[in-house]
Design a protein around this motif. Sequence first.
Motif, PDB file in Angstrom:
ATOM      1  N   ALA A 108      65.655  32.749  23.424  1.00 14.93           N
ATOM      2  CA  ALA A 108      66.083  31.458  22.858  1.00 14.93           C
ATOM      3  C   ALA A 108      65.372  31.189  21.535  1.00 14.93           C
ATOM      4  CB  ALA A 108      65.794  30.344  23.857  1.00 14.93           C
ATOM      5  N   THR A 109      64.110  31.575  21.442  1.00 18.01           N
ATOM      6  CA  THR A 109      63.364  31.411  20.192  1.00 18.01           C
ATOM      7  C   THR A 109      64.005  32.209  19.067  1.00 18.01           C
ATOM      8  OG1 THR A 109      61.289  31.039  21.379  1.00 18.01           O
ATOM      9  CG2 THR A 109      61.117  31.745  19.082  1.00 18.01           C
ATOM     10  N   VAL A 110      64.384  33.435  19.377  1.00 23.42           N
ATOM     11  CA  VAL A 110      65.046  34.281  18.373  1.00 23.42           C
ATOM     12  C   VAL A 110      66.363  33.649  17.929  1.00 23.42           C
ATOM     13  CG1 VAL A 110      66.105  36.538  17.950  1.00 23.42           C
ATOM     14  CG2 VAL A 110      63.943  36.389  19.220  1.00 23.42           C
ATOM     15  N   GLU A 111      67.138  33.169  18.878  1.00 19.96           N
ATOM     16  CA  GLU A 111      68.421  32.540  18.539  1.00 19.96           C
ATOM     17  C   GLU A 111      68.215  31.304  17.675  1.00 19.96           C
ATOM     18  OE1 GLU A 111      70.534  31.897  22.217  1.00 19.96           O
ATOM     19  OE2 GLU A 111      71.730  33.696  21.855  1.00 19.96           O
ATOM     20  N   ASP A 112      67.233  30.486  18.053  1.00 19.79           N
ATOM     21  CA  ASP A 112      66.960  29.276  17.269  1.00 19.79           C
ATOM     22  C   ASP A 112      66.579  29.631  15.828  1.00 19.79           C
ATOM     23  OD1 ASP A 112      67.483  27.731  19.463  1.00 19.79           O
ATOM     24  OD2 ASP A 112      65.381  27.346  19.967  1.00 19.79           O
TER      25      ASP A 112
END
Length: 201
Positions: free
Chosen positions: A134-138
């Motif tokens: 999720a961090t990468v996507e954000d």
Amino acid sequence: MIEDWRKILAGVLAIGVFVVLIGFLKMRNWMPFVAAGAVWGFVMLATAKPPIRKGPGGAKDRAGRKEENRAIGLLEAAAKRLRRLSRQAPAADRPMFQRMADLFDELKIHHIANPAHVKLTDKFRKHVMGRMLATVEDYIDLAKRAGPDQQERLGQISQHMTEFIPVLERIDQACLDNDLTTLEINVEVLNEQLNRRPGPR
């Protein structure tokens, strides 16, 4: 019915042996009785159905295999997701995300070769992996919308995510070594990195 036929067969053969020893061989000692009893016992053992072993862990084994397959599937999906995201990331960040994807693939290979790794990586898969993705996507979503004045901030976030790689490498090595203590430490490290990650302003 099968049990009755076994007894009948054993009885007939035992009587046959007894008659032969008494009638034809003229044995008058205890041998005919012993031989008849031995034949009866042998036939009963030879024709016995093997016991059905349900095994105390039958259902547990199935649940274990299901969890193993689920773990392998999650790791494979994570690698594919990272590769897909890397194609949308700024060019400078693509090697970083591709390396992460490679490490997830390596973890998947370890799990296939040694299903015991499922227990080793349980906390990582259930509590850390999803947050990391999720961090990468954000970050990638922010990078698409960021203006020139936000490039410095993006660089800080990107630098922070590079710290994921050595931790993932240590998790990978801990699986290879079956080192539960090292694995737990590195999962906690990664979890702490996610807790303090810089976010968008």
